[in-house]
Design an enzyme around this catalytic site. Structure first.
Site, PDB file in Angstrom:
ATOM      1  CB  THR A   1     -18.476 -18.317 -13.328  1.00  0.00           C
ATOM      2  OG1 THR A   1     -19.118 -17.982 -12.102  1.00  0.00           O
ATOM      3  CG2 THR A   1     -18.902 -17.331 -14.392  1.00  0.00           C
TER       4      THR A   1
ATOM      5  N   GLY B   1     -24.136 -12.285  -7.692  1.00  0.00           N
ATOM      6  CA  GLY B   1     -22.701 -12.364  -7.449  1.00  0.00           C
ATOM      7  C   GLY B   1     -21.911 -11.406  -8.313  1.00  0.00           C
TER       8      GLY B   1
ATOM      9  CB  THR C   1     -14.528 -18.561 -12.328  1.00  0.00           C
ATOM     10  OG1 THR C   1     -15.292 -19.565 -11.668  1.00  0.00           O
ATOM     11  CG2 THR C   1     -13.091 -19.051 -12.466  1.00  0.00           C
TER      12      THR C   1
END
Length: 328
Positions: A199, A229, A249
């Site tokens: 991410t 997510g 992330t």
């Protein structure tokens, strides 16, 4: 006027005490350090916005847009292709620490910069808009149709397809134990693939001591159509408040379960430095769960990851893993 003086002096003192503007950017838990040229550019763009008088939120968005436009990263152009070999669904979110405002999109398709659509959601009565509704909302807000397919994500799709077809020795344990063909819910025939969960994110502190966070992802390849997510989940992927901001992330489902961004922010609120908050958050997770984050506080910055993209191993040298950059 005399009655106002204490308040004016207090406001002036707070402004003078504020640390200089700063931005911290990460390119995802799966991003090699060699991509720091990309995160460096994103951090520099965010800092330029801050130094021109921009607010923390505008700067965080500007930083993420740079990485959404860089096809090496899993966000915007370059977002992971799903198991059917053609579907790309993206999540993004942003949060203003000075107001608590939050906006997010999930399973968004055919938009160049999902994080800017998330910013538009912040102006609505809602926090999160998903799927086809998110795409229609983007069109209503003036975002044109855009295909994020590019040579970089096509190459990643081919590599990870080879993994599941057995031509690569790597495999994901959770999917070894699950008959994912049985649960296949794409409208097109099954094609095997795998993608990394990286991410991109940016946290900022402006000249007035205000904080913001923004985040964007293309998700993972091995997911069902419509999977969401941590990125657009409030308190999970990002969090910003009066004491700082955090962007995460890694393994999205685990980040959601532990509301990692809010947990790290709470450490900032208790007085820990940004790097202490990052290190303590990472140390609390078992090695099998990949996790990275960046954080910024009133007078500190920090970042790190527990997984090395180069060695494919979990490490305790958190600060020197993944691509992440600081500009101040």
């Amino acid at each position: 006027m005399n009655a106002l003086r204490p308040f004016l002096f207090a406001a002036l003192a707070a402004l003078l005490a504020a640390a200089p503007p700063a931005a911290v950017v990460h390119g995802g838990a799966g991003s090699p350090r060699a991509r720091m040229d990309g995160t460096d550019r994103a951090a520099a763009k965010a800092l330029a916005e801050l130094k021109s008088g921009g607010a923390a939120l505008d700067a965080a968005l500007a930083g993420v847009v740079v990485l959404e436009d860089d096809p090496r990263f899993n966000a915007g152009t370059g977002a992971n292709i799903r198991l059917d070999g053609k579907t790309i669904q993206m999540d993004a979110a942003c949060m203003d620490g000075s107001t608590g405002a939050f906006g997010a999109v999930a399973a968004l398709e055919r938009v160049k910069n999902p994080v800017l659509v998330a910013r538009k959601v912040m102006d609505t009565p809602h926090l999160l808009i998903v799927g086809e509704g998110a795409t229609r909302f983007a069109r209503a807000m003036g975002f044109p149709d855009y295909d994020p397919t590019c040579p970089e994500n096509l190459a990643r799709f081919k590599r990870v397809k080879d993994i599941l077809q057995g031509s690569d020795p790597r495999q994901i344990e959770a999917w070894k134990r699950y008959d994912w063909q049985k649960g296949w819910n794409f409208p097109t025939p099954l094609k095997e693939a795998l993608g990394s969960p990286d991410t991109v994110g940016c946290v900022t502190r402006d000249a007035k001591g205000r904080f913001a966070a923004a985040i964007s992802t293309g998700g993972t390849t091995i997911t069902f159509y419509g999977r969401v997510g941590d990125v657009p989940m409030y308190g999970a992927g990002i969090y910003a408040g009066p004491k700082g901001a955090v962007a995460c992330t890694g393994n999205g489902e685990d980040i959601v379960k532990h509301l990692v961004a809010k947990a790290a922010y709470d450490l900032l609120a208790k007085g820990l430095s940004a790097q202490q908050a990052v290190d303590r958050t990472l140390a609390a997770f078992p090695a099998r769960i990949d996790l990275g984050l960046v954080a910024i506080g009133p007078d500190s910055t920090g970042g790190g990851c527990n997984f090395s993209a180069e060695t494919k191993q979990f490490v305790k040298d958190y600060r020197n893993q993944m691509a992440w950059s600081l500009a101040k």
